[in-house]
Enzyme design. Structure first.
Site, PDB file in Angstrom:
ATOM      1  N   LYS A  27       0.725  -0.825   0.014  1.00  0.00           N
ATOM      2  CA  LYS A  27       0.166   0.271  -0.311  1.00  0.00           C
ATOM      3  C   LYS A  27       0.812   0.947  -0.082  1.00  0.00           C
ATOM      4  CE  LYS A  27      -4.587  -1.385   1.709  1.00  0.00           C
ATOM      5  NZ  LYS A  27      -5.675  -0.811   2.998  1.00  0.00           N
ATOM      6  N   GLU A  74     -14.778  -1.738  -0.992  1.00  0.00           N
ATOM      7  CA  GLU A  74     -14.356  -0.498  -1.644  1.00  0.00           C
ATOM      8  C   GLU A  74     -14.285  -0.617  -3.063  1.00  0.00           C
ATOM      9  OE1 GLU A  74      -9.158  -0.490   0.106  1.00  0.00           O
ATOM     10  OE2 GLU A  74     -10.863   0.894   0.271  1.00  0.00           O
TER      11      GLU A  74
END
Length: 270
Positions: free
Chosen positions: A104, A146
């Site tokens: 990430k 998401e």
């Protein structure tokens, strides 16, 4: 976790102000876009071993931007890929925690704000004419998480729900802002007095929702016109009177100084 030396709040705010002032000629007219700012800390120094960097450079990128999706302010269309799921963090080992964290981190620096694993699915969805791909939970492969570029909310009978933060979704600032606005019943502009909860949302519940919308720094608040899952296309309510439009107007009114900012979110630049 990276032992990086953060700037002070005063340094950060002053740097943002100076960056905006230096690039003020690139600020789009109201309603035509925004000046997007992205702060970074870059580690440097003569270190090859496993150790924190001895020094850091604080950088802010600035760029004028328009609407994130090609649809502009029109409703977007999402595609649920059952085989592409969000990475599970809560039940993994410490090694996997670190691996996903650094993936990430690299994405923040070089590509996007979501894990690298979704890029191919997002590209395939866009080639098929969809705006973005919606991810499912990696363990049960049933709960929504998401989209690749934004958080997702659903509305059923004026009750607003969004996936809870369990280590698998991005804890985004726009998500936080929308939750605060939706939970503040003091705003006269909000005619719907609805409830907002953070919880697990099965994909079946998403398909039965009245309304869906996405949020993000670049996306702001984007109404969802349809979601396609297992070759079934579900359409949602959009336009005047929807919850997403109400929240969008309230948020952008605060951003543009059209209403009083009782939360102290805006900073005036001389």
């Amino acid at each position: 976790m990276l032992c990086m030396s953060a700037t002070s709040i005063d340094q950060f705010v002053e740097a943002v102000k100076q960056t905006a002032i230096a690039n003020k000629r690139w600020v789009p007219p109201i309603g035509k876009g925004a000046l997007y700012l992205r702060p970074l800390l870059l580690g440097s120094g003569a270190v090859l071993g496993l150790a924190p960097a001895p020094e850091y450079m604080f950088v802010i990128y600035a760029s004028p931007v328009g609407n994130y999706f090609k649809e502009g302010l029109s409703p977007i269309n999402l595609f649920i890929e059952p085989l592409v799921v969000a990475p599970e963090l809560s039940k993994q080992s410490a090694t996997m925690h670190l691996l996903v964290f650094f993936l990430k981190l690299l994405e923040y620096l070089f590509v996007s704000t979501r894990p690298v694993l979704v890029l191919k699915a997002q590209l395939m969805a866009k080639r098929r004419g969809f705006s973005d791909v919606l991810l499912l939970h990696s363990v049960n492969k049933r709960n929504i998480e998401e989209a690749a570029s934004c958080n997702v909310f659903i509305v059923k009978d004026n009750n607003v729900s969004t996936p809870s933060k369990e280590g698998t979704i991005l804890s985004a600032i726009m998500r936080k802002s929308i939750i605060e606005i939706a939970r503040d019943h003091g705003y006269e502009v909000i005619s719907h007095f609805f409830m907002l909860v953070e919880r697990s949302i099965p994909v079946e519940e998403l398909l039965e929702a009245d309304e869906a919308f996405c949020t993000g720094t670049a996306v702001v608040v984007a109404p969802v016109g349809s979601i396609t899952y297992r070759d079934k296309r579900i359409e949602y309510r959009t336009g005047a009177g929807t919850v997403s439009q109400t929240l969008y107007r309230r948020l952008t009114s605060i951003q543009m100084g059209l209403v009083e900012d009782i939360k102290g979110w805006t900073v005036e630049i001389e």
